[in-house]
Write an enzyme that holds these catalytic residues in place. Structure first.
Site, PDB file in Angstrom:
ATOM      1  N   HIS A  72       2.000   1.934  -3.439  1.00  0.00           N
ATOM      2  CA  HIS A  72       0.934   2.567  -4.228  1.00  0.00           C
ATOM      3  C   HIS A  72       0.873   4.071  -3.921  1.00  0.00           C
ATOM      4  O   HIS A  72       0.725   4.891  -4.819  1.00  0.00           O
ATOM      5  CB  HIS A  72      -0.434   1.943  -3.900  1.00  0.00           C
ATOM      6  CG  HIS A  72      -0.592   0.546  -4.411  1.00  0.00           C
ATOM      7  ND1 HIS A  72      -0.566   0.218  -5.732  1.00  0.00           N
ATOM      8  CD2 HIS A  72      -0.762  -0.629  -3.748  1.00  0.00           C
ATOM      9  CE1 HIS A  72      -0.733  -1.091  -5.882  1.00  0.00           C
ATOM     10  NE2 HIS A  72      -0.846  -1.637  -4.688  1.00  0.00           N
ATOM     11  N   THR A  95       0.830  -1.206   0.000  1.00  0.00           N
ATOM     12  CA  THR A  95       0.000   0.000   0.000  1.00  0.00           C
ATOM     13  C   THR A  95       0.865   1.256   0.000  1.00  0.00           C
ATOM     14  O   THR A  95       0.558   2.242  -0.683  1.00  0.00           O
ATOM     15  CB  THR A  95      -0.930  -0.005   1.235  1.00  0.00           C
ATOM     16  OG1 THR A  95      -1.734  -1.177   1.192  1.00  0.00           O
ATOM     17  CG2 THR A  95      -1.810   1.229   1.272  1.00  0.00           C
TER      18      THR A  95
END
Lengths: 345, 345, 345, 345
Positions: free
Chosen positions: C47, C44
């Site tokens: 990202h 994450t």
């Protein structure tokens, strides 16, 4: 809120309760103050009233008793986030730690550090009660306030019924006290194909019929095991819900259950008893479950769903109501066994 | 028994069926011969009649079709132990191997070597059918013979409903074919607090209401997702039973389901379809279940229990009945969609 | 505690992160201040660093990133009851409401009102972090502090593995990112009889072997489905753990799974994809589970048990460590895929 | 096959067994004839040898005893479809009806009409045995033939362990007979984080250590409950596997178990015993399971998986082997308790 209120209290060790005037409780940041509108008497309250062995070991007077109620929020603490004044609520009276293994794995009803209001702390047989926000349960629109006052025992019944598969199953409920009676419409709503109840008191057998039992049996006069076998093609029932704590009922339940059956124990035996584990449990592959309290809060959502949808109607279960001042009369009727639930309003 | 009988057969590749005269089947040691008294037309039979892509890939004519029936045993093989002539039966038409991993672990409905009578072998659209004893189901006293004739699709419905928790749950059924309709009283009997059905055909929406749906929606004219959300406090339903195989219904189901919900698929999509797994399955923690056939024989015991106890009434679902000779008329009505179950008597 | 601290922050929309000096957070009554000793980079975070479509839709800069850490309590709020200064902790970074249906029924990992620290609120890529007491997890004696820093992704792996039966089951893990790799020793410790992993990057396949995979497959060069079938007697695996989000991996998983199998999805597909529900889900009776986060806190107890008992060793998974100042180098390696877990110390 | 064979038989009521010469059994259409290569002595055989109360009530001599074996198929009946001469097999010796509710709902191990070979019909303490095809279990390549000979008791152990969650759980096994000992490596392979065993005989405590118990306790000399509590942070174990049938062990198990724990009973108490259901079962929310036989055939697949994968090694459990002719010596050692499994070859 400041001032005095009436409260029904155990002031010292010994039988009975006393109506007192005490301070309205002060709430903490995370608590609300609830004006109690309806209270109900639990079997536990009868034990406390009689001052039996369990009460003597557990209670530390002075204490306001009672743990079943319905009321309105009249004050909220500074840290309360989800409730406001005027909301109608009931509550789970098991105050749990939220830190132990049970609490942190979805089994808070088995909290290792539980405090029960009305038993270990001040309860709801009073005009007001202080409660942590986390334990409140908002009463849905359309729910009969009488029913909201008995979510605690109704929750015992729902928890016990729902502790295993129900749809298309045959049930024997041993014991027609208020929780046993409340279990009848729950098993039916949950898909039971047959519900039999055993109970020695005629008053309660009649109530059981009114609440939807397919068959009621007086085990003091009839051969309960033979009757249950006869009603189930000789096999016995799929599920026994033990609601009496009585050794004879437990034995009859174990004789009346089918191989691979579920035997759920909610009634509390007064003392140790004898079981033939080989014949009655191991060879037939029976599962015995100890059931305690209500799931927090799976059971509560189930109660809402069963009542709001109209699948369960508890009206006949509420057989008496008294002003709180007439508590002696109420407890006497409760002790007689000739009652369902008794409200103090 | 020897002689000729009438049978409705697919004689060669291509649409339609032909009423033929064939030999009454000879039974083997472990088989019984059943005189068929009632037959019902399944959606699968309509596919076979139309000779769609699935039928072209699966069937190997010539073949007697049909797999839903009720009848009477007229002859038993030498090794049959549990049945006798004169008993009234229906049957599970999935003939399984009893040796594969699925069969030996309680999941015979997913047998790796299944043969389905009426699809892979001769079925029940005939005067007689030969069946292995292991697949028979004795019809309990008091069961309407019409209902016994549709245990196969009723079993699909019961299996789908019972594939997860039901009590106090809210349901959306997408698709009002006979199985979707049959699922309505089952969900209610199994404790559902709300049952919504979506269906584009008015005839079937009306039938759904008659069978007890709390709400029916025409997804071609109404905003199904918004309506479902509105009926469930904005959360969506706990369970979707997908009974249409239609991509729009599947998508609406996934939009209408609550976090942690159960999405049970019984309807067969005609081709692959697009799903947003991230948004519709993974983030909301949805479980999608592929459902096939009926559990052998858990589902069958559940069907008996639901019917014998009177908790489920299938009478309105049976909308048409014809002599077997008028099969063309029967199939035409089935193909129109303006029907529930159609019996051939 | 007052003063300044370093924090790795997303200051505005767009790629990259900036090392800033900000105020040490002030804690509230129910919170603690933790001095962060070890942090780990999650997919994450990559990202967010790249500022992909998901990040653009979800994040509202400015924000301190990071949600995997290990640290020491240096200050406690006035209402904190169960922790004291000096204790070593990690934490669940999903801050949940404790009031919604999911929270109140044991599924707080699916809270309808969740706030994730490091995504929706300030995270742990800083010298200090403020956390509610309820979300802390005390690190047991004897646990390697490196492992304590990765309870979040280790918990994803444990949650996915434990979402169904494991003992004696065969597993296919599709995707060898850190969570897929962490799942290998968990499946083995949980009784898996065979663990196969597919992964296109050689670095990660090697890491998978080191961590105990029985077989690793490069699906870009080998026929993954045929190999899996060959290793499982032609049947396919009992369980697929999908850890890649890649449509090819999902399709291969669905082709490689046995009838009645469990298909657990943790990897997040970037966009909708096509599934043949009839052939791949409904006929074979597959269950697809969307998996999210970690169970609060069942999974955490399981992690403790697996590590303290020595049944799982995560040491080889931690392949790189950098001072927080060298974060650019750390993120570059993370983006290359040639790494397991990367620590910022 | 025709001719004579040796068989170890109970010829009349009373203690002991006699080696006889009898006809080789004739097989029926659905049966096979197996040449027995290895047999193992069960606790049940010891009861039969001693002719205890249970034996007197259950057995109807004359009868060939024995129900644990490994052998080779030497002849097949005309209706046998899945096996051929020369295959190596063991077998489930519970011959079930396949028609009762239990058989038809995946619980054939609780068949209401079971016949047990070696108890109710001729068993395997002979040179040959006739068996229905449905009960055979093909021994996978690579399995030690000694282990194949003890699938029956190994299956008891696996069934008991697998009757609830295992991964990361702490276990107490009360009783170190062969099944209790066999349960040790199974619990470990199934993910147990701690396995404690109580046993009064030193020989068996040593064997338990060899088989992987983390801790063994002599309950005749040590405070078993205090030790178990000490090893589990004061909470008690998650699971008790009761393998002794002894009332003291059952009581210690109930004192040593955590709230919400699983208490699985396999050991058969000789007579009824006293339990404090209120304190030991209901308040702590314990589940007691009666366990019987082995799941047909889920447990058998699990045994294969645990052995073929090498996760379980039973070699140390097989402590003695004798020619069948020396059966008296073998039974004497079995009766002494100073043994694991004893083979008759």
């Amino acid at each position: 809120m400041q001032g005095k209120m009436k409260a029904l209290r155990k002031l010292e060790t010994g039988p009975g309760l006393v109506m007192c005037e005490v301070e309205i409780p002060r709430i903490q940041a995370g608590e609300v103050l609830v004006k109690v509108k309806k209270r109900a008497i639990c079997g536990t309250d009868l034990h406390i009233y009689k001052w039996d062995e369990w009460s003597q070991n557990r209670l530390r007077p002075p204490l306001t008793t009672g743990h079943e109620f319905y009321g309105e929020i009249v004050e909220i603490g500074s840290a309360v986030r989800h409730y406001r004044v005027g909301e109608l609520v009931t509550a789970e009276m098991h105050i749990v730690c939220n830190q132990c293994f049970q609490c942190r794995t979805g089994n808070a009803h088995l909290c290792e550090n539980v405090v029960i209001l009305g038993v270990d702390g001040d309860g709801c047989f009073a005009e007001y009660i202080a409660l942590p926000e986390s334990n409140l349960w908002r009463v849905p629109a359309g729910i009969n306030p009488d029913f909201a006052a008995i979510y605690d025992p109704f929750g015992n019944a729902v928890h016990t019924v729902m502790a295993g598969p129900t749809v298309g199953k045959t049930f024997l409920i041993t014991g027609g006290g208020p929780i046993g009676i409340a279990a009848i419409p729950v098993t039916k709503a949950a898909g039971a194909s047959l519900v039999i109840l055993t109970e020695v008191q005629e008053y309660r057998r009649n109530l059981a019929k009114t609440m939807g039992a397919d068959q009621v049996i007086d085990p003091s006069k009839e051969d309960a095991v033979a009757l249950v076998k006869g009603l189930t093609g000789g096999q016995g029932v799929d599920v026994v819900l033990e609601m009496s704590g009585h050794p004879v009922a437990i034995d009859q339940g174990l004789q009346s259950i089918r191989k691979n059956g579920r035997f759920s124990l909610l009634g509390i035996p007064a003392k140790p008893l004898t079981i033939d584990l080989a014949k009655q449990v191991i060879f037939p592959g029976i599962t015995i479950q100890g059931i305690n309290g209500r799931r927090m809060y799976d059971t509560w959502f189930q109660m809402d769903a069963l009542l709001v949808s109209g699948k369960v109607d508890l009206a006949p279960l509420i057989t008496h109501r008294f002003p709180m001042a007439d508590f002696k009369q109420a407890f006497d009727i409760g002790l007689s066994g000739n009652s369902g639930k008794i409200l103090l309003e």
